[in-house]
Scaffold this active site. Sequence first.
Site, PDB file in Angstrom:
ATOM      1  N   CYS A  31       0.833  -1.210   0.000  1.00 30.60           N
ATOM      2  CA  CYS A  31       0.000   0.000   0.000  1.00 30.60           C
ATOM      3  C   CYS A  31       0.866   1.258   0.000  1.00 30.60           C
ATOM      4  O   CYS A  31       1.362   1.685   1.046  1.00 30.60           O
ATOM      5  CB  CYS A  31      -0.935  -0.013   1.205  1.00 30.60           C
ATOM      6  N   CYS A  54      -0.522   4.119   2.109  1.00 31.07           N
ATOM      7  CA  CYS A  54      -0.340   3.932   3.562  1.00 31.07           C
ATOM      8  C   CYS A  54       1.125   4.124   3.968  1.00 31.07           C
ATOM      9  O   CYS A  54       1.415   4.733   4.992  1.00 31.07           O
ATOM     10  CB  CYS A  54      -0.744   2.529   4.003  1.00 31.07           C
ATOM     11  N   ASP A  55       2.056   3.594   3.187  1.00 38.23           N
ATOM     12  CA  ASP A  55       3.456   3.504   3.642  1.00 38.23           C
ATOM     13  C   ASP A  55       4.446   4.356   2.850  1.00 38.23           C
ATOM     14  O   ASP A  55       5.615   4.444   3.237  1.00 38.23           O
ATOM     15  CB  ASP A  55       3.924   2.037   3.581  1.00 38.23           C
TER      16      ASP A  55
END
Length: 307
Positions: A135, A138-139
């Site tokens: 992701c 997300c990261d």
Amino acid sequence: MNEITDAAIIGGGPAGLTAAVYARRAGLSTTVFSSPEPGSQLLKTESIENYPGFPEPVSGYDLLDNMQKQASGAGAEIIEETVIEAELKKTPFSLKTDSGKNFMARTVIIATGAVPRSLGLDSEKKFAGKGVSSCAVCDGFFFRGKTVTVAGGGDTALGEALYLAKIAAKVYLVHRRNEFRGTESLQKRIHAVANIETIMNSVITEIDGGKKVESIAIKNNVTGETRMIKTDGVFIAAGQRPATGIVAGQLQLDSTGIISVDAQGRTSVPGVFAAGDVAEPVCRQAVTAAASGARAALAAADYLKTL
Ligand code: NAP
């Protein structure tokens, strides 16, 4: 849910939340079980440009947030718990969540979506959360000014590479064939970004490092040659597999592992319906997930009239 709900919807993505709106409009008491982790593929998408009604790009987060508000506004109860067991062999159906609570339902709509597919490397597991991610939204933040590698050639991989190119200093995009699967418009953008380097006909065969990812081995499928490149992160975007774990052995699946449904979203068990990526063989888009959620909810309402 104190009593037996008319429609229990498992999954809080576009399929589940659209099903909730339609179920409520059909007069059904409705409960949506939405895992608190960012499960929906939409949440991983920075910018959506093909959802009708949004002439300007909308973030996956905003789109999903709006869908959730619409479902709650229509009167659906949204429970942020993960369903870990579903008893679909007798009615009323029963569901157990990760908090240990049990819920009863007259109909169930499975809208659990899909989970990222791995490359199948042991080192992928070893470095999960230590440089390996599925992701970028997300990261990606952790890789500012660094070098990252995206594996895959579909819309997700192309979208992740474009997103990461704005954060990282350098992005390698490794794809196993000589042409991308993702849409033409994304491909054009990929080729126009200076800090994205595409590595075609190639697969990652190893991920190496100490406490964190430091390098990967890449094998060229045509020449058979393997080389090492330095990278701080590896984003796996090798597609998804349908999330059918909780219905295993209870519903008929097709040969590709998706839940078999008819044109109304009816599964092999009367009263159980499926919608979205968990039951979609070809067109895994937010808009098709939403449409199939609507269809499944209307079919559930019709089914309840027969009881
Ligand atoms: P996908 O379209 O199935 O693409 C998966 C990619 O991973 C393919 O390029 C595939 O290679 C590659 N791959 C699969 N297994 C691999 C392995 N073991 N090693 C290396 N590469 C591997 O999946 P996706 O990109 O996640 O997209 C899923 C669906 O969501 C699609 O229908 C897509 O259109 C949709 N989507 C839409 C949007 C959007 O419209 N904004 C954004 C994201 C996703 P091959 O090409 O050789 O098969």
